[in-house]
Design a protein around this motif. Structure first.
Motif: not given
Length: 636
Positions: A461-490
């Protein structure tokens, strides 16, 4: 020439020496004599003292370690010859290092008979200050004191032995010199008073007093051990030594103030603020801005995005960011989240050292005598079971001690209960020991499994939780996601302009607009009017046209109602069609509901309400005009 002639010449020479006041003693050097020439040799002397003291320390520690290993090994394979050889090697090497150090120091230090006071002070400063600064930079006050004092004490001991002192006396003399120099370096860090001038005066005075105490202690040591000639060289009130101590104290104070001062809270806050601004203005930009306008556009976009996220609104970048230009480096590959298997491998590499430490701590609780513990546990259980059978015997024992029957029975019951509690506590401790032993055995089995490359089941279980945290660490933060979405939209306005242009171009290509061409038609000739001719049927007195020519005016777009013209305008129709396709926009009102969420309204509803208000206002204006005309005509 006879011997009498020689006597006359010697007598004449002595007479001339006496008349001219000749002497064989050297002249005393001036204050600045040889001052500049002492800096280079004494820099080398300081380096030699520091290097040889480190070499000697390393030799002693290494040799002692080897001797310790030999002594441990000799308990199984006795070999005292190796230990003796190692000790002889250490003593020989230490003696060679000491002799070479004494020879170098004695040849490089300034000679008082040839170098003046300034040269002696500069020489001592050149030998001590460089290594003091190096020690302060590396390890702070303790490093400075050690770098200054330890080499000075080592060199003093070796020079003392070279000048004829016994090893014990030379060692004590070296310790005094090391303590005086090291404490003198550490004094500036004490900060006796807050004003810098007062603190400097106290630090210098303390260093001078420390030097006087060191010279007095050295003289007393040499005098007590019978070295009267050497003791006479250490005068407490030696002028040259006092000046050297004062200047060295001032130098130590400057080094301490320069290296031991910590930044204030205001300086730390200013540095953090500057780093935050640098991150917002430079690090988050897509590249280097080509002009100040682009840099300001990026900064405005950052502030706008942060404000929108704080208000809980969708991110919409300002229009000027799309026209900003940046010098970009080579396009970096997009960061891709690792697969589940890769995350598990990384998680295992991260957790394995921690798991091993935990398991080793648990495994250390293995009992060496499990059989004895189990045998004792069985004995304790039997003793608990036999307590009730011993009631009669205990009661009789208490009766023999002079108690009555009832009192003896009560005492027997109390004794049985006390023994039962003791045995129960012992039984619990034995069971706890056995439980800990089982945990230790399980930990040892888990360690063996990890050595085989397996992961124990209880850590999955500890190993799975650590792996989930590693994968989730690559998700974008709200700020970066908002900027990227706004840059792709007019923005909606830009979408509308582009769509209108595209549709109008398509219409133009499908049905090109006919351009009128001027015709060269000659003007008609005017016919003479017959007298008494009747007026034309299409005109009436007053110049107002009638008849058929007035009919087409009803279909003229120029005189059609404004609402009909707006509906028939193709640009307006295209714009309405585009707005019907585009997703509705929500506009914030600035107010908050009961739950603290921002209140927004539909842009379409707001525009429809505005159109209704405009139509109502237009109708009301017509009514106001009719009422005004009626009032002017009839006075009502």
């Amino acid at each position: 020439m006879s011997w009498l002639d020689g006597m006359i010449e010697d007598s004449e020479a002595r007479s001339q020496d006496q008349r001219l006041d000749r002497t064989a003693d050297k002249l005393a050097p001036g204050v600045f004599t040889g001052a500049l020439g002492t800096i280079g040799p004494n820099l080398l002397r300081g380096a030699i003292e520091g290097g040889r003291s480190m070499q000697s320390t390393a030799l002693q520690l290494g040799s002692l370690a080897v001797e310790s290993d030999l002594n441990i090994g000799s308990s199984y394979f006795p070999d005292d010859g190796q230990v003796a050889d190692q000790q002889q090697f250490r003593e020989t090497q230490a003696r060679d290092i000491g002799e070479s150090t004494a020879k170098s120091v004695m040849s490089l230090r300034p000679d008082p008979t040839e170098v003046g006071v300034v040269g002696q002070i500069l020489g001592e400063a050149a030998a001590v200050l460089p290594r003091t600064i190096a020690g302060a930079v590396v390890a702070g006050p303790a490093g400075a004191a050690l770098a200054a004092g330890a080499p000075a004490g080592f060199a003093s001991k070796q020079v003392g032995m070279a000048e004829g002192l016994d090893e014990s006396t030379a060692t004590k003399k070296g310790l005094i010199d090391a303590a005086v120099t090291g404490i003198g370096v550490a004094l500036p860090a004490a900060k006796f008073v807050k004003p810098i001038l007062g603190d400097a005066a106290i630090a210098v005075g303390a260093n001078v007093g420390l030097g006087m105490a060191g010279r007095g202690a050295t003289a007393s040591l040499l005098e007590s051990n019978g070295y009267h000639t050497q003791a006479a060289q250490y005068k407490v009130m030696d002028g040259t030594a006092l000046a050297t101590d004062a200047i060295m104290g001032l130098a130590f104070f400057g080094i301490g103030r320069a290296n031991f001062r910590r930044p204030t809270a205001a300086q730390v806050d200013a540095a953090l603020t500057e780093r935050t601004n640098q991150h917002a203005d430079i690090d988050t930009a897509p590249g280097a801005p080509v002009d100040p306008k682009s840099a300001m556009a990026h900064q405005d976009a950052i502030r706008s995005v942060i404000d929108q996220l704080q208000r809980g609104e969708p991110v919409v970048l300002p229009d000027n960011i799309h026209s900003a230009q940046f010098l970009r480096t080579a396009e970096e590959s997009s960061v891709v989240a690792p697969s589940r298997d890769s995350a598990l491998v990384t998680a295992r590499q991260d957790l394995e050292p921690k798991l091993r430490v935990e398991l080793e701590q648990e495994a250390s609780g293995i009992l060496p005598n499990v059989k004895d513990v189990k045998a004792e546990l069985s004995t304790v259980a039997q003793s608990i079971a036999a307590l009730d059978d011993s009631f009669k015997a205990r009661a009789k024992e208490f009766q023999r001690q002079g108690q009555g029957r009832k009192q003896a029975e009560q005492s027997a019951r109390q004794a049985i209960e006390a023994d039962r509690l003791d045995l129960a506590d012992r039984q619990a401790s034995l069971n706890e020991a056995l439980g800990g032993n089982r945990s230790a055995e399980q930990a040892r089995a888990d360690l063996n499994a990890m050595d085989r490359g397996e992961v124990p089941q209880r850590f999955q279980d500890r190993l799975s939780q650590r792996a989930d945290a590693i994968v989730k660490g690559f998700d974008k933060s709200p700020l970066s996601s908002g900027i990227a979405e706004a840059n792709t939209k007019l923005t909606m306005a830009q979408i509308a302009r582009q769509e209108i242009t595209r549709i109008l171009d398509d219409i133009e290509r499908a049905d090109p607009t006919l351009q009128p061409k001027p015709l060269d038609i000659p003007a008609p000739k005017a016919a003479p009017k017959p007298e008494g001719a009747a007026p034309k049927a299409d005109s009436v007195p007053g110049g107002k046209p009638t008849g058929a020519k007035n009919a087409p005016a009803e279909n003229d777009p120029a005189v059609a109602p404004k609402g009909e013209v707006a509906v028939s305008d193709p640009v307006v129709q295209v714009a309405d069609e585009i707005l019907a396709r585009v997703e509705d926009m929500r506009i914030g009102t600035g107010a908050m509901d009961a739950d603290g969420n921002p209140i927004t309204v539909s842009a379409r509803e707001l525009l429809a309400s505005a159109d209704a208000d405009i139509a109502q206002a237009t109708q009301d204006a017509k009514g106001f005009a009719a009422a005004a005309a009626c009032f002017l005509q009839r006075g009502l």
